[in-house]
Design a protein around this motif. Structure first.
Motif, PDB file in Angstrom:
ATOM      1  N   UNK A  90      10.691   3.967  -3.176  1.00 13.13           N
ATOM      2  CA  UNK A  90      10.594   2.750  -3.982  1.00 13.13           C
ATOM      3  C   UNK A  90      11.363   1.587  -3.383  1.00 13.13           C
ATOM      4  N   UNK A  91      12.466   1.883  -2.716  1.00 17.60           N
ATOM      5  CA  UNK A  91      13.277   0.810  -2.136  1.00 17.60           C
ATOM      6  C   UNK A  91      12.795   0.412  -0.747  1.00 17.60           C
ATOM      7  N   UNK A  92      12.532   1.407   0.103  1.00 15.93           N
ATOM      8  CA  UNK A  92      12.208   1.121   1.498  1.00 15.93           C
ATOM      9  C   UNK A  92      10.717   1.016   1.770  1.00 15.93           C
ATOM     10  N   UNK A  93       9.884   1.589   0.916  1.00  9.80           N
ATOM     11  CA  UNK A  93       8.454   1.570   1.146  1.00  9.80           C
ATOM     12  C   UNK A  93       8.032   2.565   2.214  1.00  9.80           C
ATOM     13  N   UNK A  94       6.801   2.417   2.690  1.00  9.17           N
ATOM     14  CA  UNK A  94       6.243   3.306   3.711  1.00  9.17           C
ATOM     15  C   UNK A  94       6.831   2.950   5.075  1.00  9.17           C
ATOM     16  N   UNK A  95       7.112   3.966   5.878  1.00  8.91           N
ATOM     17  CA  UNK A  95       7.734   3.744   7.183  1.00  8.91           C
ATOM     18  C   UNK A  95       6.805   2.975   8.121  1.00  8.91           C
ATOM     19  N   UNK A  96       7.403   2.299   9.095  1.00 10.84           N
ATOM     20  CA  UNK A  96       6.622   1.524  10.061  1.00 10.84           C
ATOM     21  C   UNK A  96       5.644   2.396  10.826  1.00 10.84           C
ATOM     22  N   UNK A  97       6.055   3.613  11.146  1.00 10.66           N
ATOM     23  CA  UNK A  97       5.191   4.514  11.907  1.00 10.66           C
ATOM     24  C   UNK A  97       3.897   4.786  11.164  1.00 10.66           C
ATOM     25  N   UNK A  98       3.985   4.996   9.862  1.00  5.46           N
ATOM     26  CA  UNK A  98       2.796   5.284   9.078  1.00  5.46           C
ATOM     27  C   UNK A  98       1.969   4.039   8.817  1.00  5.46           C
ATOM     28  N   UNK A  99       2.630   2.924   8.629  1.00  4.05           N
ATOM     29  CA  UNK A  99       1.897   1.664   8.471  1.00  4.05           C
ATOM     30  C   UNK A  99       1.100   1.371   9.743  1.00  4.05           C
ATOM     31  N   UNK A 100       1.716   1.622  10.890  1.00  2.00           N
ATOM     32  CA  UNK A 100       1.037   1.374  12.163  1.00  2.00           C
ATOM     33  C   UNK A 100      -0.174   2.285  12.340  1.00  2.00           C
ATOM     34  N   UNK A 101      -0.116   3.480  11.775  1.00  3.40           N
ATOM     35  CA  UNK A 101      -1.216   4.434  11.909  1.00  3.40           C
ATOM     36  C   UNK A 101      -2.316   4.213  10.874  1.00  3.40           C
ATOM     37  N   UNK A 102      -2.061   3.360   9.903  1.00 10.42           N
ATOM     38  CA  UNK A 102      -2.988   3.184   8.790  1.00 10.42           C
ATOM     39  C   UNK A 102      -4.166   2.280   9.149  1.00 10.42           C
ATOM     40  N   UNK A 103      -5.320   2.625   8.592  1.00 13.86           N
ATOM     41  CA  UNK A 103      -6.502   1.774   8.754  1.00 13.86           C
ATOM     42  C   UNK A 103      -6.410   0.550   7.849  1.00 13.86           C
ATOM     43  N   UNK A 104      -5.732   0.707   6.710  1.00 20.75           N
ATOM     44  CA  UNK A 104      -5.563  -0.404   5.762  1.00 20.75           C
ATOM     45  C   UNK A 104      -4.205  -0.276   5.094  1.00 20.75           C
ATOM     46  N   UNK A 105      -3.668  -1.388   4.636  1.00 19.98           N
ATOM     47  CA  UNK A 105      -2.546  -1.361   3.701  1.00 19.98           C
ATOM     48  C   UNK A 105      -3.077  -1.885   2.377  1.00 19.98           C
ATOM     49  N   UNK A 106      -2.766  -1.173   1.306  1.00 21.00           N
ATOM     50  CA  UNK A 106      -3.345  -1.491   0.009  1.00 21.00           C
ATOM     51  C   UNK A 106      -2.252  -1.657  -1.034  1.00 21.00           C
ATOM     52  N   UNK A 107      -2.603  -2.340  -2.114  1.00 25.09           N
ATOM     53  CA  UNK A 107      -1.640  -2.609  -3.182  1.00 25.09           C
ATOM     54  C   UNK A 107      -2.349  -2.612  -4.529  1.00 25.09           C
ATOM     55  N   UNK A 108      -1.561  -2.425  -5.576  1.00 28.57           N
ATOM     56  CA  UNK A 108      -2.051  -2.557  -6.947  1.00 28.57           C
ATOM     57  C   UNK A 108      -1.744  -3.980  -7.397  1.00 28.57           C
ATOM     58  N   UNK A 109      -2.714  -4.744  -7.853  1.00 35.22           N
ATOM     59  CA  UNK A 109      -2.413  -6.084  -8.365  1.00 35.22           C
ATOM     60  C   UNK A 109      -1.645  -5.987  -9.674  1.00 35.22           C
ATOM     61  N   UNK A 110      -0.460  -6.564  -9.739  1.00 39.18           N
ATOM     62  CA  UNK A 110       0.358  -6.509 -10.950  1.00 39.18           C
ATOM     63  C   UNK A 110       0.837  -7.913 -11.310  1.00 39.18           C
ATOM     64  N   UNK A 111       1.144  -8.111 -12.578  1.00 36.57           N
ATOM     65  CA  UNK A 111       1.583  -9.406 -13.085  1.00 36.57           C
ATOM     66  C   UNK A 111       2.904  -9.263 -13.826  1.00 36.57           C
ATOM     67  N   UNK A 112       3.817 -10.185 -13.612  1.00 36.13           N
ATOM     68  CA  UNK A 112       5.023 -10.277 -14.420  1.00 36.13           C
ATOM     69  C   UNK A 112       6.150  -9.342 -14.056  1.00 36.13           C
ATOM     70  N   UNK A 113       5.917  -8.406 -13.127  1.00 38.93           N
ATOM     71  CA  UNK A 113       6.977  -7.498 -12.690  1.00 38.93           C
ATOM     72  C   UNK A 113       6.939  -7.419 -11.167  1.00 38.93           C
ATOM     73  N   UNK A 114       8.073  -7.085 -10.593  1.00 37.63           N
ATOM     74  CA  UNK A 114       8.148  -7.016  -9.134  1.00 37.63           C
ATOM     75  C   UNK A 114       7.520  -5.746  -8.583  1.00 37.63           C
ATOM     76  N   UNK A 115       7.691  -4.624  -9.305  1.00 33.24           N
ATOM     77  CA  UNK A 115       7.167  -3.357  -8.800  1.00 33.24           C
ATOM     78  C   UNK A 115       6.987  -2.378  -9.941  1.00 33.24           C
ATOM     79  N   UNK A 116       6.327  -1.247  -9.647  1.00 36.60           N
ATOM     80  CA  UNK A 116       6.126  -0.173 -10.611  1.00 36.60           C
ATOM     81  C   UNK A 116       6.872   1.075 -10.148  1.00 36.60           C
ATOM     82  N   UNK A 117       7.212   1.917 -11.087  1.00 34.69           N
ATOM     83  CA  UNK A 117       7.759   3.227 -10.754  1.00 34.69           C
ATOM     84  C   UNK A 117       6.775   3.937  -9.828  1.00 34.69           C
ATOM     85  N   UNK A 118       7.295   4.657  -8.820  1.00 37.77           N
ATOM     86  CA  UNK A 118       6.420   5.250  -7.809  1.00 37.77           C
ATOM     87  C   UNK A 118       5.453   6.266  -8.401  1.00 37.77           C
TER      88      UNK A 118
END
Length: 249
Positions: free
Chosen positions: A207-235
């Motif tokens: 939750x604090x650090x997110x996905x590692x650079x190695x895995x982001x580099x290997x990913x075909x896409x980076x995706x997110x959940x659109x959220x409003x009014x809060x910075x983040x959600x419980x993992x």
């Protein structure tokens, strides 16, 4: 022995784990995992459900070749991981699981440094409920057989194909079956359903650090959940939403 299994090193060395509580043990009794010992105290007989479980355990002990040991409440409390033990605790073997049981057409969940046991247990329950092919725990993720994970998974861990693996082995396997990786990131594009019957690996991170650079580099896409009014959600909440988005018909 039971007390030692509160420690990760002892669990890894022995290949065993602890499960406790009436509901958790009910699920374990229904699974095919090998049981080594069931430890009970008088507290198990305080409810009708507990009495029924004790009867089941007594009947199954000679058939499934495990030891049944009766101890005092104080003795059980000394080896329990909970503040209010329910009078039953089991020592069982961890199942052997591997990449070989993963469907190339399914959804694979990858946990990258997810450390909270309660969150991981909830994630495993959700993955099981939504038909995820496997959950792979990478280094930095809490031990899947931590007693708190076992309890919060509420039986899902006994049947869901969840196991630990290195990042290198995981990436090699996914590449070998040509399964694309979607890494989660707050800056990613809006999550959508996977295409057709193709397989997909979803990576969620700390939750604090997110996905590692190695895995982001290997990913075909980076995706997110659109959220409003809060910075983040419980993992665990976020993972449930992500998995539903890619598995829902």
């Amino acid at each position: 022995m039971a007390r030692d299994l509160q420690r990760r090193r002892a669990r890894e060395r022995s290949g065993q784990f602890l499960a406790e509580g009436v509901r958790c043990v009910e699920e374990l009794m229904a699974a095919s995992l090998r049981l080594r010992a069931v430890i009970v105290s008088p507290g198990i007989s305080e409810t009708e459900r507990g009495k029924a479980l004790l009867d089941l355990v007594r009947t199954a002990a000679p058939e499934r070749h495990f030891q049944l040991e009766e101890v005092s409440e104080s003795e059980l409390a000394s080896i329990s991981d909970t503040e209010s033990p329910q009078g039953i605790l089991v020592i069982a073997d961890q199942p052997e699981r591997s990449f070989g049981n993963i469907s190339p057409d399914g959804v694979v969940l990858v946990l990258d440094g997810v450390q909270d046991p309660g969150n991981v247990g909830t994630i495993l329950r959700t993955a099981q409920a939504l038909g995820v092919s496997a959950t792979i725990a990478l280094p930095g993720t809490v031990d899947l057989w931590n007693p708190k994970v076992v309890r919060s998974a509420m039986g899902a861990l006994f049947t869901h194909n969840a196991f630990h693996a290195s990042t290198a082995d995981t990436l090699t396997f996914l590449a070998g079956i040509e399964m694309p990786i979607w890494a989660t990131s707050a800056a990613g594009e809006r999550i959508g359903k996977k295409s057709g019957d193709s397989g997909l690996a979803i990576v969620v991170g700390n939750e604090a650090a997110g996905v590692s650079r190695e895995l982001v580099a290997a990913a075909a896409r980076t995706v997110a959940i659109p959220i409003l009014g809060v910075e983040s959600l419980n993992v665990a909440v976020a993972t449930g939403i992500l998995l539903y988005a890619v598995t829902a018909a």
